[in-house]
Design an enzyme around this catalytic site. Sequence first.
Site, PDB file in Angstrom:
ATOM      1  CE1 TYR A  32      31.055  41.878  52.672  1.00 37.38           C
ATOM      2  CE2 TYR A  32      30.532  41.098  50.653  1.00 37.38           C
ATOM      3  CZ  TYR A  32      30.276  41.234  51.636  1.00 37.38           C
ATOM      4  OH  TYR A  32      29.372  40.621  52.328  1.00 37.38           O
ATOM      5  CG  LEU A  33      39.642  40.636  51.281  1.00 36.54           C
ATOM      6  CD1 LEU A  33      40.873  40.097  52.051  1.00 36.54           C
ATOM      7  CD2 LEU A  33      40.152  41.319  49.954  1.00 36.54           C
ATOM      8  N   GLY A  36      38.571  34.953  45.059  1.00 29.44           N
ATOM      9  CA  GLY A  36      39.257  35.321  43.983  1.00 29.44           C
ATOM     10  C   GLY A  36      40.557  36.232  44.293  1.00 29.44           C
ATOM     11  CG  HIS A  37      39.752  39.710  46.597  1.00 30.33           C
ATOM     12  ND1 HIS A  37      38.458  39.502  47.062  1.00 30.33           N
ATOM     13  CD2 HIS A  37      40.019  40.734  46.017  1.00 30.33           C
ATOM     14  CE1 HIS A  37      37.754  40.704  46.494  1.00 30.33           C
ATOM     15  NE2 HIS A  37      38.715  41.345  45.947  1.00 30.33           N
ATOM     16  CE  LYS A 149      34.896  39.938  38.326  1.00 24.73           C
ATOM     17  NZ  LYS A 149      34.968  41.379  38.829  1.00 24.73           N
ATOM     18  CG  ASP A 150      38.866  43.820  38.020  1.00 20.16           C
ATOM     19  OD1 ASP A 150      38.069  44.610  38.006  1.00 20.16           O
ATOM     20  OD2 ASP A 150      38.912  42.797  38.630  1.00 20.16           O
ATOM     21  CB  SER A 185      32.535  40.148  41.270  1.00 18.48           C
ATOM     22  OG  SER A 185      32.318  41.733  41.680  1.00 18.48           O
ATOM     23  NE  ARG A 187      30.899  47.674  42.021  1.00 15.42           N
ATOM     24  CZ  ARG A 187      32.181  48.190  41.830  1.00 15.42           C
ATOM     25  NH1 ARG A 187      32.963  47.482  40.989  1.00 15.42           N
ATOM     26  NH2 ARG A 187      32.382  49.237  42.172  1.00 15.42           N
TER      27      ARG A 187
HETATM   28  P1  AMP Z   1      38.921  44.403  43.996  1.00 20.01           P
HETATM   29  O1  AMP Z   1      38.856  44.227  45.297  1.00 20.01           O
HETATM   30  O2  AMP Z   1      37.615  44.060  43.255  1.00 20.01           O
HETATM   31  O3  AMP Z   1      39.364  45.722  43.592  1.00 20.01           O
HETATM   32  O4  AMP Z   1      39.952  43.485  43.517  1.00 20.01           O
HETATM   33  C1  AMP Z   1      41.310  43.377  44.107  1.00 20.01           C
HETATM   34  C2  AMP Z   1      41.968  42.511  42.850  1.00 20.01           C
HETATM   35  O5  AMP Z   1      41.278  41.321  42.987  1.00 20.01           O
HETATM   36  C3  AMP Z   1      42.032  42.796  41.370  1.00 20.01           C
HETATM   37  O6  AMP Z   1      43.325  42.564  40.974  1.00 20.01           O
HETATM   38  C4  AMP Z   1      40.953  41.945  40.762  1.00 20.01           C
HETATM   39  O7  AMP Z   1      41.406  41.628  39.309  1.00 20.01           O
HETATM   40  C5  AMP Z   1      41.221  40.772  41.774  1.00 20.01           C
HETATM   41  N1  AMP Z   1      39.922  39.624  41.669  1.00 20.01           N
HETATM   42  C6  AMP Z   1      38.640  40.298  42.032  1.00 20.01           C
HETATM   43  N2  AMP Z   1      37.931  39.106  41.600  1.00 20.01           N
HETATM   44  C7  AMP Z   1      38.637  38.038  41.034  1.00 20.01           C
HETATM   45  C8  AMP Z   1      38.297  36.813  40.569  1.00 20.01           C
HETATM   46  N3  AMP Z   1      37.120  36.350  40.531  1.00 20.01           N
HETATM   47  N4  AMP Z   1      39.503  36.128  40.095  1.00 20.01           N
HETATM   48  C9  AMP Z   1      40.641  36.635  40.291  1.00 20.01           C
HETATM   49  N5  AMP Z   1      40.961  37.893  40.545  1.00 20.01           N
HETATM   50  C10 AMP Z   1      40.160  38.515  40.952  1.00 20.01           C
END
Ligand code: AMP
Length: 281
Positions: A32-33, A36-37, A149-150, A185, A187
């Site tokens: 669900y990119l 940020g991704h 972010k994480d 995010s 979410r």
């Molecule tokens: P997720 O799909 O939420 O598990 O995130 C995958 C990667 O994308 C992780 O390394 C997150 O920290 C990064 N990520 C998610 N949201 C952001 C954002 N707003 N800015 C930068 N990196 C992000």
Amino acid sequence: MRIVKTISEIREIIKEWRKEGNTIGLVPTMGYLHAGHGSLIETSVKNNNKTVVSVFVNPTQFGPNEDLEKYPRDIKRDSELVSSLGGDIIFNPEPDEMYNKNNKTIIKVEGLSEKLCGITRPVHFAGVCQVVSKLFNIVTPDNSYFGLKDFQQYVIIKKMVEDLNFPVKINPVEIVREESGLALSSRNVYLTDDERKSALSLNQSLKKASLLIKNGENNADVIINEIRKIITSVPYTIIDYIKIVDPETLEDIKTVNNKYAVLLAVYVGNTRLIDNFSELS
Ligand code: AMP
């Protein structure tokens, strides 16, 4: 750009890439990119010959009452984004492909996994370390990219890689935000319009904290109280935690000096959001 579903197929591709002398970047995601991704993917594409983006909603990092089933998914849109940014492969295995039923191995990064988000999400980081270490063993990347972010996740993965001698460099990437300041995010789609307005208080409170620190305030309790005041002044918010910690040990600090991370987790309605800022030098 190809979507690969099996471990054996991606291993074959990686073998060919290695024969040709390519460097490989890995961007682990749950799909669900968003932009940020996208920023992680762009950084990988710029710094490696080949980029693999994993899209895997990892069941082992969700607790029993969390949102595994309803976590948003859209592989078609994801593949369009990865393709447009120059990524080479989406690795999108089914859970049965990633996990044998008799898995006995877990990875615990002691002292870091139990704190902060680990308190409300006790199985979360063991699941993250499990899937990320498997991805490192499958993809064998030279570089892997993690969003700040994480923040806790980044610190834990870095420590795991150091402790277990994974031959991969962990690269942090800055938080990408909406113009409103809300950190992107997957979410965020759960938020109603009113909740989304309240969610802006997270970044607003962090901006205030940053300003206080710039103006010389170094008492962590004072800064945390200011953050709390801003977040509790809007509806729908319930604070999980607000912490100022050492950015390597994640231990609380009382006096803010040159190295720190200001971290928070807040429920906005039923959606748990995290945000932070840090000074790592
Ligand atoms: P997720 O799909 O939420 O598990 O995130 C995958 C990667 O994308 C992780 O390394 C997150 O920290 C990064 N990520 C998610 N949201 C952001 C954002 N707003 N800015 C930068 N990196 C992000």
